[in-house]
Scaffold this motif. Structure first.
Motif, PDB file in Angstrom:
ATOM      1  N   LYS A 175       0.814  -1.243   0.288  1.00 63.44           N
ATOM      2  CA  LYS A 175       0.131  -0.194   0.350  1.00 63.44           C
ATOM      3  C   LYS A 175       0.582   1.304   0.621  1.00 63.44           C
ATOM      4  CE  LYS A 175      -3.746  -1.873  -0.059  1.00 63.44           C
ATOM      5  NZ  LYS A 175      -4.941  -2.242  -0.735  1.00 63.44           N
ATOM      6  N   VAL A 176       0.817   2.252  -1.443  1.00 64.79           N
ATOM      7  CA  VAL A 176       1.799   3.478  -1.400  1.00 64.79           C
ATOM      8  C   VAL A 176       0.789   4.876  -0.644  1.00 64.79           C
ATOM      9  CG1 VAL A 176       2.654   4.603  -2.542  1.00 64.79           C
ATOM     10  CG2 VAL A 176       2.692   2.243  -2.562  1.00 64.79           C
ATOM     11  N   ARG A 177       1.130   5.357   0.296  1.00 58.89           N
ATOM     12  CA  ARG A 177       0.424   6.605   0.942  1.00 58.89           C
ATOM     13  C   ARG A 177       0.536   7.865   0.655  1.00 58.89           C
ATOM     14  NH1 ARG A 177      -1.124   2.594   3.817  1.00 58.89           N
ATOM     15  NH2 ARG A 177       0.691   2.208   4.511  1.00 58.89           N
ATOM     16  N   ASP A 178       2.973   7.192   0.736  1.00 55.87           N
ATOM     17  CA  ASP A 178       3.204   9.173   0.505  1.00 55.87           C
ATOM     18  C   ASP A 178       4.771   8.503   0.582  1.00 55.87           C
ATOM     19  OD1 ASP A 178       4.397   7.723   3.349  1.00 55.87           O
ATOM     20  OD2 ASP A 178       3.105   9.004   4.684  1.00 55.87           O
ATOM     21  N   TYR A 179       5.935   9.161   0.374  1.00 55.24           N
ATOM     22  CA  TYR A 179       6.840   9.066   0.351  1.00 55.24           C
ATOM     23  C   TYR A 179       8.053   7.274   1.200  1.00 55.24           C
ATOM     24  CZ  TYR A 179       8.646  11.174   4.394  1.00 55.24           C
ATOM     25  OH  TYR A 179       9.140  11.748   5.607  1.00 55.24           O
ATOM     26  N   ARG A 180       6.724   7.340   2.522  1.00 54.32           N
ATOM     27  CA  ARG A 180       7.509   6.365   3.434  1.00 54.32           C
ATOM     28  C   ARG A 180       7.074   4.915   2.632  1.00 54.32           C
ATOM     29  NH1 ARG A 180       5.418   9.635   7.852  1.00 54.32           N
ATOM     30  NH2 ARG A 180       3.720  10.280   6.784  1.00 54.32           N
ATOM     31  N   ASP A 181       6.252   4.982   1.749  1.00 55.64           N
ATOM     32  CA  ASP A 181       5.589   3.222   1.874  1.00 55.64           C
ATOM     33  C   ASP A 181       6.500   2.964   0.805  1.00 55.64           C
ATOM     34  OD1 ASP A 181       3.867   3.087   3.470  1.00 55.64           O
ATOM     35  OD2 ASP A 181       2.728   4.560   2.363  1.00 55.64           O
ATOM     36  N   VAL A 182       6.924   3.455   0.021  1.00 56.32           N
ATOM     37  CA  VAL A 182       8.512   3.468  -1.249  1.00 56.32           C
ATOM     38  C   VAL A 182       9.753   3.212  -0.989  1.00 56.32           C
ATOM     39  CG1 VAL A 182       6.669   4.617  -2.991  1.00 56.32           C
ATOM     40  CG2 VAL A 182       8.203   6.170  -2.721  1.00 56.32           C
ATOM     41  N   ALA A 183      10.229   4.069  -0.076  1.00 61.36           N
ATOM     42  CA  ALA A 183      11.984   3.850   0.670  1.00 61.36           C
ATOM     43  C   ALA A 183      11.848   2.757   1.083  1.00 61.36           C
ATOM     44  CB  ALA A 183      11.464   5.091   2.009  1.00 61.36           C
ATOM     45  N   GLY A 184      13.338   2.117  -0.432  1.00 64.01           N
ATOM     46  CA  GLY A 184      14.091   0.923  -0.197  1.00 64.01           C
ATOM     47  C   GLY A 184      13.295   0.124  -1.073  1.00 64.01           C
ATOM     48  N   ARG A 185      12.687   0.806  -1.885  1.00 67.11           N
ATOM     49  CA  ARG A 185      11.506  -0.298  -2.796  1.00 67.11           C
ATOM     50  C   ARG A 185      12.073   0.058  -4.208  1.00 67.11           C
ATOM     51  NH1 ARG A 185       8.521  -4.496  -0.533  1.00 67.11           N
ATOM     52  NH2 ARG A 185       6.964  -3.425   1.380  1.00 67.11           N
ATOM     53  N   THR A 186      11.562  -1.292  -5.053  1.00 61.91           N
ATOM     54  CA  THR A 186      12.458  -1.167  -6.162  1.00 61.91           C
ATOM     55  C   THR A 186      11.014  -0.873  -7.018  1.00 61.91           C
ATOM     56  OG1 THR A 186      13.894  -2.169  -6.348  1.00 61.91           O
ATOM     57  CG2 THR A 186      13.861  -1.722  -7.907  1.00 61.91           C
ATOM     58  N   VAL A 187      11.060   0.644  -8.198  1.00 59.97           N
ATOM     59  CA  VAL A 187      10.014   1.161  -8.859  1.00 59.97           C
ATOM     60  C   VAL A 187      10.456   1.478 -10.274  1.00 59.97           C
ATOM     61  CG1 VAL A 187       8.337   2.892  -8.686  1.00 59.97           C
ATOM     62  CG2 VAL A 187       9.022   2.291  -6.417  1.00 59.97           C
ATOM     63  N   ALA A 188       9.527   0.926 -11.052  1.00 58.72           N
ATOM     64  CA  ALA A 188       9.704   1.247 -12.145  1.00 58.72           C
ATOM     65  C   ALA A 188       9.059   2.527 -12.444  1.00 58.72           C
ATOM     66  CB  ALA A 188       9.059   0.205 -12.992  1.00 58.72           C
ATOM     67  N   VAL A 189       9.643   3.640 -13.882  1.00 58.27           N
ATOM     68  CA  VAL A 189       8.618   4.603 -14.396  1.00 58.27           C
ATOM     69  C   VAL A 189       9.621   5.001 -15.430  1.00 58.27           C
ATOM     70  CG1 VAL A 189      10.454   5.760 -12.729  1.00 58.27           C
ATOM     71  CG2 VAL A 189       7.940   6.471 -13.667  1.00 58.27           C
ATOM     72  N   ASN A 190       8.700   5.792 -16.309  1.00 53.20           N
ATOM     73  CA  ASN A 190       9.242   5.797 -17.301  1.00 53.20           C
ATOM     74  C   ASN A 190       9.935   7.487 -17.605  1.00 53.20           C
ATOM     75  OD1 ASN A 190       8.011   3.900 -19.026  1.00 53.20           O
ATOM     76  ND2 ASN A 190       6.109   4.533 -18.509  1.00 53.20           N
ATOM     77  N   SER A 191      11.137   7.409 -17.622  1.00 51.39           N
ATOM     78  CA  SER A 191      12.144   8.582 -17.977  1.00 51.39           C
ATOM     79  C   SER A 191      11.515   9.661 -18.907  1.00 51.39           C
ATOM     80  CB  SER A 191      12.807   8.545 -19.292  1.00 51.39           C
ATOM     81  OG  SER A 191      14.221   9.747 -19.269  1.00 51.39           O
ATOM     82  N   GLY A 192      11.136  10.999 -18.462  1.00 53.38           N
ATOM     83  CA  GLY A 192      10.648  11.875 -18.739  1.00 53.38           C
ATOM     84  C   GLY A 192       9.344  13.109 -18.253  1.00 53.38           C
TER      85      GLY A 192
END
Length: 326
Positions: A175-192
């Motif tokens: 569950k992602v609510r804010d930056y604390r929930d993605v800390a240390g996680r591996t997350v994909a995103v598109n550049s630009g």
């Protein structure tokens, strides 16, 4: 926006953040139509065929007169969108040639309101902006977020809310609510993209709070992202909420772990984007307000299941994603 999907018949959410109950396919011919039902039982039939029966509107003479003379004399509004397949925003119909989606429908309405013939082109994400810079295209309808950085070169006429979503493997429990929930996680995103901007800012916030940074990954195709999710090589993918919700409903192997605004701490807005100072942004905003007023705007959003992203009015250069959202 920078999301790619394989060509196949897919199921579209009625409301992109709601849980869905999928009804049976309403038309057996090549998956040309798909019916989707919300929990309340009200279905919506999605036309994926090249014969779109688009919502149409009439020319508004007073607004057409606002269009810069060079464009008015040409009689054509040159519109560019991303060539990538990102349903329900912009993608290919069942003939694999015709571009369909909410962005195309709204661009049609705006052009018709201004008394212009819409001329569509597609380009890679970066070349959308190159073409706007050079004057090859008049306006971009491509899920483009209004940002303060982009305002240095472009003018914006808002037409949809911008929300983004974290997609996780089904059953992950994330569950992602804010930056604390993605800390240390591996997350994909598109550049630009603005999604990348927000993810990198969240990573910096995590570090300032003494947490691990986000391990950011980049992939060239959506298929690669979803293979990485399935194999556990990444924990999450951050992309536009409509496309993620569409994929969740279509594939049934992922889930939405959380959503946030595409402008960080303020409500993000998707906008028609044009080269700064070319005189088009005012007529574009007025045209959006005209179709909001005559009801055709709501009909287009409803036919693509995006009614929750409606705005009450179009604004010229409203506040966008700040240069730093920390």
């Amino acid at each position: 926006m920078s999301t790619r999907f394989p060509r196949r018949a897919v199921l579209l959410p009625l409301a992109v953040t709601a849980a869905l109950a999928l009804a049976s396919c309403a038309d057996p011919v090549g998956g040309a139509t798909t019916e989707v039902a919300a929990p309340g039982g009200h279905g919506i039939r999605i036309n994926n065929s090249p014969d779109q029966h688009r919502v149409r509107t009439e020319k508004a003479a007073a607004l057409a007169a606002e269009v810069p003379a060079a464009v008015r004399d040409r009689g054509v509004l040159r519109i560019v969108g991303s060539a990538e397949s990102s349903p329900p925003l912009g993608f290919y119909a069942t003939d694999d040639r015709t571009r369909i989606g909410v962005e195309i429908d709204l661009a049609y309405l705006v052009a018709e309101t201004l008394g212009l013939r819409p001329q569509f082109s597609t380009a890679s994400w970066e070349n959308v902006f190159v073409g706007l810079d050079s004057g090859r295209y008049d306006v971009g309808f491509s899920n483009i977020t209004d940002t303060e950085e982009r305002k240095k070169k472009y003018d914006f006429a808002s037409y949809r809310k911008d929300d983004i979503a974290f997609e996780a493997r089904r059953g992950s429990g994330l569950k992602v609510r804010d930056y604390r929930d993605v800390a240390g996680r591996t997350v994909a995103v598109n550049s630009g993209t603005n999604q990348e901007r927000i993810l990198l800012e969240w990573s910096r916030k995590a570090q300032r709070a003494g947490l691990e940074p986000v391990d950011v990954k980049y992939y060239k195709a959506a298929g690669d992202i979803y293979l990485a999710l399935a194999s556990g090589r990444i924990d999450l993918y951050l992309g536009p909420d409509p496309t993620s919700a569409y994929h969740v409903a279509a594939a049934g192997k992922t889930e939405i772990a959380g959503t946030t605004s595409g402008a960080g701490t303020r409500q993000g807005l998707i906008s028609a984007t044009t080269r700064k100072g070319n005189g088009l942004v005012g007529p574009l905003a007025d045209a959006v307000n005209e179709i909001i007023g005559n009801g055709t705007y709501a009909r287009v959003l409803r036919r693509w299941g995006l009614s929750a992203e409606a705005v009450h009015k179009s604004e010229v250069n409203p506040p966008g994603l700040p240069a730093s959202d920390g």
